[in-house]
Design an enzyme around this catalytic site. Structure first.
Site, PDB file in Angstrom:
ATOM      1  N   CYS A   2       0.841  -1.197   0.000  1.00  0.00           N
ATOM      2  CA  CYS A   2       0.000   0.000   0.000  1.00  0.00           C
ATOM      3  C   CYS A   2       0.883   1.257   0.000  1.00  0.00           C
ATOM      4  O   CYS A   2       1.896   1.307   0.687  1.00  0.00           O
ATOM      5  CB  CYS A   2      -0.925   0.107   1.199  1.00  0.00           C
ATOM      6  SG  CYS A   2      -2.055  -1.259   1.379  1.00  0.00           S
ATOM      7  N   ARG A  27       3.930  -0.214  -4.808  1.00  0.00           N
ATOM      8  CA  ARG A  27       3.754  -0.757  -3.459  1.00  0.00           C
ATOM      9  C   ARG A  27       2.485  -1.593  -3.318  1.00  0.00           C
ATOM     10  O   ARG A  27       2.281  -2.281  -2.322  1.00  0.00           O
ATOM     11  CB  ARG A  27       3.701   0.385  -2.440  1.00  0.00           C
ATOM     12  CG  ARG A  27       4.939   1.230  -2.407  1.00  0.00           C
ATOM     13  CD  ARG A  27       4.802   2.311  -1.376  1.00  0.00           C
ATOM     14  NE  ARG A  27       4.780   1.754  -0.036  1.00  0.00           N
ATOM     15  CZ  ARG A  27       5.854   1.556   0.714  1.00  0.00           C
ATOM     16  NH1 ARG A  27       7.028   1.872   0.267  1.00  0.00           N
ATOM     17  NH2 ARG A  27       5.752   1.035   1.922  1.00  0.00           N
ATOM     18  N   TRP A  73      -2.760  -2.832  -1.541  1.00  0.00           N
ATOM     19  CA  TRP A  73      -2.450  -4.243  -1.697  1.00  0.00           C
ATOM     20  C   TRP A  73      -3.263  -4.929  -0.609  1.00  0.00           C
ATOM     21  O   TRP A  73      -2.989  -4.778   0.575  1.00  0.00           O
ATOM     22  CB  TRP A  73      -0.949  -4.492  -1.502  1.00  0.00           C
ATOM     23  CG  TRP A  73      -0.539  -5.906  -1.756  1.00  0.00           C
ATOM     24  CD1 TRP A  73      -0.179  -6.451  -2.950  1.00  0.00           C
ATOM     25  CD2 TRP A  73      -0.434  -6.963  -0.799  1.00  0.00           C
ATOM     26  NE1 TRP A  73       0.143  -7.778  -2.790  1.00  0.00           N
ATOM     27  CE2 TRP A  73      -0.012  -8.120  -1.486  1.00  0.00           C
ATOM     28  CE3 TRP A  73      -0.663  -7.058   0.583  1.00  0.00           C
ATOM     29  CZ2 TRP A  73       0.191  -9.349  -0.842  1.00  0.00           C
ATOM     30  CZ3 TRP A  73      -0.470  -8.275   1.215  1.00  0.00           C
ATOM     31  CH2 TRP A  73      -0.042  -9.397   0.495  1.00  0.00           C
ATOM     32  N   ASN A  99      -1.687   1.920   5.774  1.00  0.00           N
ATOM     33  CA  ASN A  99      -0.800   0.876   5.255  1.00  0.00           C
ATOM     34  C   ASN A  99      -0.334   0.063   6.450  1.00  0.00           C
ATOM     35  O   ASN A  99       0.272   0.615   7.365  1.00  0.00           O
ATOM     36  CB  ASN A  99       0.399   1.533   4.553  1.00  0.00           C
ATOM     37  CG  ASN A  99       1.498   0.534   4.214  1.00  0.00           C
ATOM     38  OD1 ASN A  99       1.229  -0.652   4.046  1.00  0.00           O
ATOM     39  ND2 ASN A  99       2.722   1.018   4.107  1.00  0.00           N
ATOM     40  N   GLY A 100      -0.663  -1.221   6.468  1.00  0.00           N
ATOM     41  CA  GLY A 100      -0.256  -2.065   7.596  1.00  0.00           C
ATOM     42  C   GLY A 100      -1.395  -2.991   7.989  1.00  0.00           C
ATOM     43  O   GLY A 100      -2.346  -3.179   7.224  1.00  0.00           O
ATOM     44  N   GLU A 485      17.445 -17.686  -8.087  1.00  0.00           N
ATOM     45  CA  GLU A 485      17.042 -16.305  -8.377  1.00  0.00           C
ATOM     46  C   GLU A 485      16.458 -16.216  -9.794  1.00  0.00           C
ATOM     47  O   GLU A 485      15.469 -15.529 -10.021  1.00  0.00           O
ATOM     48  CB  GLU A 485      18.254 -15.373  -8.189  1.00  0.00           C
ATOM     49  CG  GLU A 485      18.046 -13.918  -8.563  1.00  0.00           C
ATOM     50  CD  GLU A 485      16.913 -13.216  -7.835  1.00  0.00           C
ATOM     51  OE1 GLU A 485      16.345 -13.760  -6.884  1.00  0.00           O
ATOM     52  OE2 GLU A 485      16.553 -12.109  -8.281  1.00  0.00           O
ATOM     53  N   LYS A 489      12.643 -14.986 -10.611  1.00  0.00           N
ATOM     54  CA  LYS A 489      12.392 -13.862 -11.528  1.00  0.00           C
ATOM     55  C   LYS A 489      11.364 -14.254 -12.574  1.00  0.00           C
ATOM     56  O   LYS A 489      10.429 -13.528 -12.860  1.00  0.00           O
ATOM     57  CB  LYS A 489      13.710 -13.488 -12.197  1.00  0.00           C
ATOM     58  CG  LYS A 489      14.169 -12.114 -12.304  1.00  0.00           C
ATOM     59  CD  LYS A 489      14.394 -11.253 -11.121  1.00  0.00           C
ATOM     60  CE  LYS A 489      13.607 -11.424  -9.908  1.00  0.00           C
ATOM     61  NZ  LYS A 489      14.172 -10.929  -8.685  1.00  0.00           N
ATOM     62  N   GLU A 492       7.716 -14.843 -10.985  1.00  0.00           N
ATOM     63  CA  GLU A 492       6.983 -13.695 -10.459  1.00  0.00           C
ATOM     64  C   GLU A 492       6.499 -12.733 -11.542  1.00  0.00           C
ATOM     65  O   GLU A 492       5.477 -12.085 -11.357  1.00  0.00           O
ATOM     66  CB  GLU A 492       7.754 -12.971  -9.358  1.00  0.00           C
ATOM     67  CG  GLU A 492       8.972 -12.214  -9.791  1.00  0.00           C
ATOM     68  CD  GLU A 492       9.664 -11.518  -8.608  1.00  0.00           C
ATOM     69  OE1 GLU A 492       9.007 -11.096  -7.664  1.00  0.00           O
ATOM     70  OE2 GLU A 492      10.903 -11.394  -8.677  1.00  0.00           O
ATOM     71  N   HIS A 508      17.484 -36.469  -7.930  1.00  0.00           N
ATOM     72  CA  HIS A 508      16.775 -36.945  -6.745  1.00  0.00           C
ATOM     73  C   HIS A 508      15.286 -36.596  -6.796  1.00  0.00           C
ATOM     74  O   HIS A 508      14.620 -36.608  -5.767  1.00  0.00           O
ATOM     75  CB  HIS A 508      17.425 -36.364  -5.478  1.00  0.00           C
ATOM     76  CG  HIS A 508      18.846 -36.792  -5.313  1.00  0.00           C
ATOM     77  ND1 HIS A 508      19.215 -38.071  -4.986  1.00  0.00           N
ATOM     78  CD2 HIS A 508      20.013 -36.116  -5.497  1.00  0.00           C
ATOM     79  CE1 HIS A 508      20.528 -38.171  -4.934  1.00  0.00           C
ATOM     80  NE2 HIS A 508      21.041 -36.990  -5.252  1.00  0.00           N
ATOM     81  N   LYS A 607       5.918  -4.321  -3.861  1.00  0.00           N
ATOM     82  CA  LYS A 607       7.367  -4.146  -3.749  1.00  0.00           C
ATOM     83  C   LYS A 607       7.885  -4.360  -2.328  1.00  0.00           C
ATOM     84  O   LYS A 607       8.867  -5.051  -2.130  1.00  0.00           O
ATOM     85  CB  LYS A 607       7.733  -2.742  -4.240  1.00  0.00           C
ATOM     86  CG  LYS A 607       9.222  -2.467  -4.294  1.00  0.00           C
ATOM     87  CD  LYS A 607       9.897  -3.275  -5.362  1.00  0.00           C
ATOM     88  CE  LYS A 607      11.384  -3.079  -5.397  1.00  0.00           C
ATOM     89  NZ  LYS A 607      12.041  -4.158  -6.151  1.00  0.00           N
TER      90      LYS A 607
END
Ligand code: M6R
Length: 612
Positions: A2, A27, A73, A99-100, A485, A489, A492, A508, A607
């Site tokens: 947010c 955000r 968000w 926000n929170g 990584e 990438k 997402e 395995h 983010k």
């Protein structure tokens, strides 16, 4: 998660707030809203992006010189028009953005319902505004005092901003656990989750601390007090950020711009810290703690997501160079498994945003056990940077694309410098070898520039995999975290399922997945385990998998086996992550663009993850 923006001054608030929302959209972006004061308190909000809000308000009264705005968000309640912020108080005299997470919202909600309050949304935020309204009405106190009393009843994290129809010249805001910055202009004030919406208006800012409430009155000095009612002297700072850093600068996406910025961002993260000619590594921010670090029996690295992958590279570096045992922990797990931490432990917390709730919680836990906490953060003045005993900023510049790119390579650069410095102090590295690595490190920005030249080739390659449903990424040693990584990438931003594995682990389990439709990206640059990686490639080929190999320029053996080859310049094995990551970022980017995905704002993500 947010983004919140506020304005009070003599200009029209709407364009300032909208521009601010666009800057903070990274955000969170499932709904957006705005509240404006102009005699009346007008509130407009809608599901969707900031652009949808802009369309929604078209033709409506958007006048007013005081206002607050939010891009969301979702945590409590699905993204829809009702759950979007701002939220009105029952009297419709107050509007809040938040926000929170208010953790005890259910208990508070029950109490408020019993007192006759009606709830329109499913959010925790609405509880807060009803509570503030209730206190204001029953105790006859000012708005800022009602906010202070209410926040003493709240458990959780918040950055809030409130405006009132009855106090049209005032904006009240507060923070705990979620960031908030106040910008001071000439006869005007700005408020935002980070400095991005403020930088074009003023460079003078105040970063609020946890549990501080700011009362901004038109034409007056701002006042800050704590929720325990202690007055604080506002401490203003000069913003270092430039407008160009938060604009796309001709690139189609922030992510691509940030990938291309890496020669500079890696250089910036080394600037003033590395002098290869003199054999010097100096990290000013940790100088008072480096002896303690060098004496450590153990280092624990805590981080999430991409920063956790950087931490894995750090593990190899510290163990390889400085011979200190390292444990790398998901910050989210660390806190909940009763870890053994002693006063002798060094905990390194890695975070781009410096706001990740899980990492912050891990820091607090380690601190409470007496460990020394060292931060590696990108955002200056962020919560994590402030919560640590010491640390090194990565200086990668603002990262706006949700997928982390330049932050990763800057984090790895700092970890390399730290490991080298500790190795030097502990005498675990020969002088000639030390100089050799420093020299090579200095050449990395140029080698990253060289690596970026393969972009066109990678774009062509990406076009072959637009419709692919699964990817496997394999690497060994330093390249194992790179494989993880690379997979993160891709998933997402393109929503293609991808897994990163240590190459030898493939047999395995994951080998069962391999058929003629499975692309396997193999990072095959390692000198030490080159033959073994070739065997792994053979195993994939025997099952008709498609090999995309990242190899060192001039490679012959892998070239003969692989279906597609991407070359990176030769470097020291321990520095390969700084180069091999680049083509993987580009591959993900071009596949995602080819699939028409929103690269900078992938679905469901945000983010900075300020909720646990
Ligand atoms: O700001 P942080 O580095 O603490 O963030 C950690 C993760 O949330 C972050 O790296 C996330 O995984 C990114 N979307 C990865 O691209």
């Amino acid at each position: 998660m947010c983004g919140i923006v506020g304005y009070i001054g003599s200009r029209q608030a709407f364009p300032i707030l909208m521009k601010g929302l666009y800057r903070l959209e990274y955000r969170g972006y499932d709904s957006a809203g705005i509240a404006l004061l102009n005699g009346d308190l007008k509130l407009y909000k809608t599901k969707g992006k900031v652009a949808d809000l802009e369309k929604f308000v078209f033709g409506k009264d958007i006048t007013g010189t005081v206002g607050i705005a939010h891009t969301r968000w979702a945590t409590h309640g699905e993204p829809n028009n009702v759950n979007a912020h701002p939220h009105f108080s029952q009297s419709r005299n107050l509007a809040i953005i938040h926000n929170g997470i208010i953790e005890n919202y259910l208990a508070l909600k029950k109490e408020l319902i019993s007192r006759g309050y009606k709830f329109e949304s499913d959010t925790d935020t609405e509880v807060l505004i009803h509570l503030i309204d209730d206190i204001r009405n029953n105790e006859g106190v000012t708005l800022d005092e009602a906010v202070r009393i209410a926040l003493n009843e709240v458990v959780g994290a918040y950055a809030i901003a409130i405006i009132s129809k009855n106090d049209p010249d005032m904006l009240v805001a507060a923070r705990k656990g979620s960031p908030l910055v106040v910008g001071i202009g000439i006869d005007e004030f700005f408020l935002a989750s980070d400095a991005a919406p403020i930088v074009e208006h003023t460079k003078e800012v105040i970063y609020l601390n946890d549990e501080e409430i700011v009362c901004i009155r038109r034409g007056e000095q701002i006042k800050i007090k704590t929720i325990k009612n202690k007055n604080k002297t506002p401490y203003s700072q000069k913003l270092e950020m430039n407008l160009s850093e938060i604009e796309k600068g001709g690139f189609d996406h922030f992510m691509l711009k940030e990938i291309y910025e890496q020669p500079r961002s890696i250089l910036d993260s080394m600037r003033g810290r590395l002098n290869a000619r003199q054999g010097k590594v100096k990290l000013g921010g940790i100088i008072d703690y480096e002896q303690k670090m060098a004496n450590a029996q153990r280092i624990i690295i805590v981080a999430c997501g991409t920063s956790w992958h950087a931490g894995l590279v750090g593990e190899y570096l510290f163990e390889d160079l400085a011979r200190i045992p390292v444990e790398v922990e998901y910050a989210s797990e660390f806190r909940y498994r009763n870890p053994i931490i002693t006063e002798d432990d060094i905990v390194i917390a890695i975070s781009q945003s410096g706001e990740t709730a899980d990492t912050l919680a891990a820091i607090e836990l380690a601190k409470s056990k007496g460990a020394t906490i060292i931060g590696i953060c990108n955002v200056v003045g962020s919560s994590i940077a402030r919560a640590t005993h010491a640390g090194s900023y990565t200086h990668a510049g603002p990262e706006i694309g949700v997928a982390s790119t330049k932050a990763f390579t800057a984090q790895v650069t700092i970890l390399t410098l730290m490991a080298l410095r500790l190795a030097q102090m502990r005498g675990t590295i020969k002088k000639t070898r030390f100089y050799q690595i420093l020299n090579e490190l200095e050449s990395i920005p140029d080698k990253v520039s060289e690596t970026l030249k393969i972009d066109t080739k990678i774009k062509e390659l990406a076009s072959l995999f637009i419709g692919t449903r699964n990817f496997l990424y394999l690497g060994r040693g330093y390249n194992f975290p790179v494989a993880m990584e690379g997979a993160l990438k891709l998933k997402e931003i393109s929503y293609i399922h991808a897994e990163g594995y240590p190459a030898a682990e493939m047999k395995h389990g994951p080998i069962a997945l391999i058929d003629q439709e499975m692309p396997v990206v193999v990072i095959a640059t390692n000198k030490g385990t080159y033959d073994k990686v070739i065997s792994n490639i053979q195993e994939v080929k025997a099952r008709r998998g498609i090999i995309i190999a990242i190899v060192t320029k001039g490679d012959v053996a892998v070239k003969d086996l692989a279906d597609y080859i991407i070359e990176v310049p030769e470097t020291e094995e321990l520095l390969v992550p700084l180069l091999a990551t680049i083509p993987l970022q580009l591959l993900s980017y071009h596949i995602a663009v080819g699939r028409n995905c929103n690269v900078d704002q992938p679905r469901n993500l945000a983010k900075s993850v300020t909720v646990e």
